[in-house]
Design a protein around this motif. Sequence first.
Motif, mmCIF file in Angstrom:
data_model
loop_
_atom_site.group_PDB
_atom_site.id
_atom_site.type_symbol
_atom_site.label_atom_id
_atom_site.label_comp_id
_atom_site.label_asym_id
_atom_site.label_seq_id
_atom_site.Cartn_x
_atom_site.Cartn_y
_atom_site.Cartn_z
ATOM 1 N N ARG A 92 0.821 -1.207 0.000
ATOM 2 C CA ARG A 92 0.000 0.000 0.000
ATOM 3 C C ARG A 92 0.863 1.268 0.000
ATOM 4 O O ARG A 92 0.626 2.186 -0.798
ATOM 5 C CB ARG A 92 -0.928 -0.018 1.215
ATOM 6 C CG ARG A 92 -1.858 1.183 1.306
ATOM 7 C CD ARG A 92 -2.786 1.081 2.517
ATOM 8 N NE ARG A 92 -2.046 1.048 3.781
ATOM 9 C CZ ARG A 92 -1.878 -0.049 4.513
ATOM 10 N NH1 ARG A 92 -2.377 -1.215 4.109
ATOM 11 N NH2 ARG A 92 -1.199 -0.002 5.651
ATOM 12 N N GLN A 95 4.467 0.512 -2.755
ATOM 13 C CA GLN A 95 4.119 0.201 -4.140
ATOM 14 C C GLN A 95 2.877 0.940 -4.627
ATOM 15 O O GLN A 95 2.605 0.957 -5.827
ATOM 16 C CB GLN A 95 3.903 -1.305 -4.300
ATOM 17 C CG GLN A 95 5.114 -2.149 -3.914
ATOM 18 C CD GLN A 95 6.353 -1.783 -4.718
ATOM 19 O OE1 GLN A 95 7.285 -1.184 -4.197
ATOM 20 N NE2 GLN A 95 6.347 -2.126 -6.000
ATOM 21 N N VAL A 97 -0.377 0.293 -4.162
ATOM 22 C CA VAL A 97 -1.547 -0.517 -4.524
ATOM 23 C C VAL A 97 -2.151 -1.095 -3.250
ATOM 24 O O VAL A 97 -1.447 -1.432 -2.303
ATOM 25 C CB VAL A 97 -1.173 -1.651 -5.498
ATOM 26 C CG1 VAL A 97 -0.711 -1.095 -6.833
ATOM 27 C CG2 VAL A 97 -0.115 -2.564 -4.906
ATOM 28 N N ASP A 98 -3.470 -1.199 -3.232
ATOM 29 C CA ASP A 98 -4.129 -1.756 -2.049
ATOM 30 C C ASP A 98 -5.249 -2.711 -2.417
ATOM 31 O O ASP A 98 -6.097 -3.027 -1.576
ATOM 32 C CB ASP A 98 -4.688 -0.632 -1.163
ATOM 33 C CG ASP A 98 -5.609 0.290 -1.940
ATOM 34 O OD1 ASP A 98 -5.907 -0.006 -3.119
ATOM 35 O OD2 ASP A 98 -6.041 1.311 -1.371
ATOM 36 N N HIS A 99 -5.269 -3.177 -3.658
ATOM 37 C CA HIS A 99 -6.357 -4.043 -4.089
ATOM 38 C C HIS A 99 -5.902 -5.482 -4.329
ATOM 39 O O HIS A 99 -6.617 -6.251 -4.950
ATOM 40 C CB HIS A 99 -6.988 -3.499 -5.377
ATOM 41 C CG HIS A 99 -5.998 -3.309 -6.486
ATOM 42 N ND1 HIS A 99 -5.259 -2.154 -6.621
ATOM 43 C CD2 HIS A 99 -5.616 -4.137 -7.496
ATOM 44 C CE1 HIS A 99 -4.477 -2.266 -7.673
ATOM 45 N NE2 HIS A 99 -4.664 -3.455 -8.218
ATOM 46 N N ILE A 100 -4.701 -5.834 -3.863
ATOM 47 C CA ILE A 100 -4.222 -7.201 -4.043
ATOM 48 C C ILE A 100 -4.815 -8.086 -2.951
ATOM 49 O O ILE A 100 -4.699 -7.791 -1.758
ATOM 50 C CB ILE A 100 -2.684 -7.253 -4.018
ATOM 51 C CG1 ILE A 100 -2.119 -6.524 -5.239
ATOM 52 C CG2 ILE A 100 -2.197 -8.698 -3.992
ATOM 53 C CD1 ILE A 100 -0.608 -6.518 -5.295
ATOM 54 N N HIS A 123 1.659 -10.237 -9.524
ATOM 55 C CA HIS A 123 0.652 -9.184 -9.594
ATOM 56 C C HIS A 123 1.259 -7.991 -10.342
ATOM 57 O O HIS A 123 2.056 -7.240 -9.778
ATOM 58 C CB HIS A 123 0.196 -8.772 -8.190
ATOM 59 C CG HIS A 123 -0.674 -9.797 -7.523
ATOM 60 N ND1 HIS A 123 -0.152 -10.903 -6.889
ATOM 61 C CD2 HIS A 123 -2.026 -9.896 -7.426
ATOM 62 C CE1 HIS A 123 -1.145 -11.629 -6.397
ATOM 63 N NE2 HIS A 123 -2.291 -11.054 -6.721
ATOM 64 N N SER A 125 0.182 -5.140 -11.302
ATOM 65 C CA SER A 125 -0.051 -3.773 -10.821
ATOM 66 C C SER A 125 0.938 -3.371 -9.737
ATOM 67 O O SER A 125 1.217 -2.180 -9.554
ATOM 68 C CB SER A 125 -1.484 -3.644 -10.287
ATOM 69 O OG SER A 125 -1.699 -4.553 -9.219
ATOM 70 N N ALA A 126 1.500 -4.349 -9.017
ATOM 71 C CA ALA A 126 2.471 -4.049 -7.967
ATOM 72 C C ALA A 126 3.902 -4.312 -8.413
ATOM 73 O O ALA A 126 4.842 -3.810 -7.790
ATOM 74 C CB ALA A 126 2.173 -4.883 -6.720
ATOM 75 N N GLY A 131 2.588 -1.105 -14.759
ATOM 76 C CA GLY A 131 1.333 -1.566 -14.209
ATOM 77 C C GLY A 131 0.789 -2.763 -14.958
ATOM 78 O O GLY A 131 1.550 -3.585 -15.491
ATOM 79 N N GLY A 648 4.333 3.227 -12.270
ATOM 80 C CA GLY A 648 4.105 2.880 -10.873
ATOM 81 C C GLY A 648 5.207 3.379 -9.958
ATOM 82 O O GLY A 648 6.334 3.667 -10.388
#
Length: 679
Positions: A92, A95, A97-100, A123, A125-126, A131, A648
């Motif tokens: 979060r 990286q 991102v918080d949707h993994i 993943h 996006s991370a 991305g 990213g």
Amino acid sequence: MECFKFPREKKKAKPSFIRRMTTFARGSPHYGRHAMREVINAALACNVLTLVGVGTSACFHECFKTHVRHVYDVARKNDRLLPRERLEAFLRETQGVDHIKLPDPQQYEAFTFDQFFQLWSNHDSAWRAAGARHQAPVDPTYPISSYFISSSHNTYLEGNQLLSRSSAEAYRAALRNGCRCIEIDVWNGPLARSPSKSPAPGHRRHFSSGSLPRLASEKLMSIRVSRQQSRSPSAIQKTFPSPLPSPDPRESATTLDPKDLVECRAKSRSSSLSNHTVEPVVHHHGTMTTTVGFREVCRAVRESAFERNPLPIIVSLEVGADQEQQEIMVKIMKEEWRGLLLERALDTCDNRQPRLEELYNKILIKVKRVKESPTDEEVERGRSLGMAAIRAKPRVCRELSKLAIYTHSEHYGGEECLDYDSPGHIFSLSEDGFLSLTEDTDKLDRVLAHNRDYFMRIYPKGSRIDSSNPDPTFHWRRGVQMVAMNWQKTDEGMMLNDAMFAGTNGWVLKPPSLLSNKTTTEMADMASDPKPTLDLRITVLAGQFLPLPGDRKSSGCLGITGDRKFQPKVKVELHVEKAHRSLDCEKETEPGCTEHPDWGLDPKSLDFLDVKNVAAELSFVRFKVEDYSSNFGGELVAWAGIRLDRLGSGFRCVDLLHPVTRRPCEGKLFVKIEKVWRE
């Protein structure tokens, strides 16, 4: 170093799936040996853990894993394993991102290094700097002028603009790689000739030393006949007992009147068409490029246009064929593109542009549209009369013109044309013409206003005979939807074009400030709103499997490649509005060594600080890997381009592309990205 490590097991203990997949013999009913090799490679790359029971980190070089392990150690601090809450905080906060979705907390309260690496690298996006591999589907509810469209110039060419080959394969390659606006230059096909006049089909006869005296004597005899007509017809009959042969006006050149010359050529073409239909061809007129049949090109478009992409394509026709050949063009397009060609206006569109969603799986024709009048067919039939006009492009016939429905070409005759409000018109300008137009601030405002609601297309200037490209970002920032690029050349312009349309289907929605349907007040507010200031730091940590120059071979970890060492250097460029070019927008690392360079755990960062008024959707970061072992400077061996709003943050992997084919290669970079926006 091998990419995959397989556990040593006896043959009889091999899983049945692997045994079946690796023992397909030649002549298998469904797959051949080579086809199955592709299936196996794809399976290994996608699901190594399931197949052979090893972690995905096995496909990464040790220099990569060293840096990933350092990230793991920093994140876990003094704990033996990485606690779940710290992994969530890393994803979060570092990286971004918080949707993994993490595994079941009852089974995974803490993570080993291999589990951490596998979860992270799987993943996109991370993990990836760009991305997700595929961008979210484009919103198709806007009018079609509200999008940037991936476009090609002289799509048929495989090389430079003067001597290269024209082919249908060039269309297949462009369309399968996301191009949605292609160009076809169409000209008259070769005249059919009898074998007695030409040793080979399509051969053009020239005067020989033996034919010139014969033609001269025949001309003299015809003059004598005309002089004696006033005297005695019987004498003439005695002097010339048999009629004179009529010389072919295409070969004798005895007819000098341009009107007679055109009429003779038209009669000859009509005669040849009565016996054999000559179809138009595609090539770069006035050059030594080869030709390819128009029908062959249309078939290639049909086969590849909508294989995996439902978004419409625009076919920009440059028509040099005469009207008889244009009618054949229309017939060919309707035959080859049956069910795909947009032949009439949509019932749902009443004097407006269609929305993108209304044109799925459709081919739109961009060509000049002639006005309906009773004298159209009498004005011109074929080429214009006069020596200068014989080389000019003919008038577009009515049947072809009818296909220009929502994408019809209009001549740009000056600034007053920017007020033209026909919904489907397109102005095509050269890059030089557009530059001179936008240098004036007042004219630029009118260009921006026009391009919010109507199409504009820019093509490379004529001096780019090597198929080089302009900077497309300059035109995108001014609302141009179609910047026609020479896909034959991998240069800075084409790399930026690839970065804009990466992971998309070739249609990208414009930023809000360039969209249509804005009121005057809204547009003024958007123009006055300051864009944010950017602070960008990029630290290049390591690389793996960097492509070696073609004249050398890898020698593993020793770094010795042929006669000299491989010395890769990474250059990072920030592409923003031209006003920022006074800044140092290019930074580079120190030279590394081997194809797996490691710049250490704390190398110097490459900083782009206090960059003002940056439009993230129209700015780009470009990575270039160059070999500096040569005395002649850097040789490009790999590259990557990423749109700034897709770049990213945190520790990221940059997937590199081949410097010529622009296809993914094995090479990767491991970098740290710090991106901060300030008002």
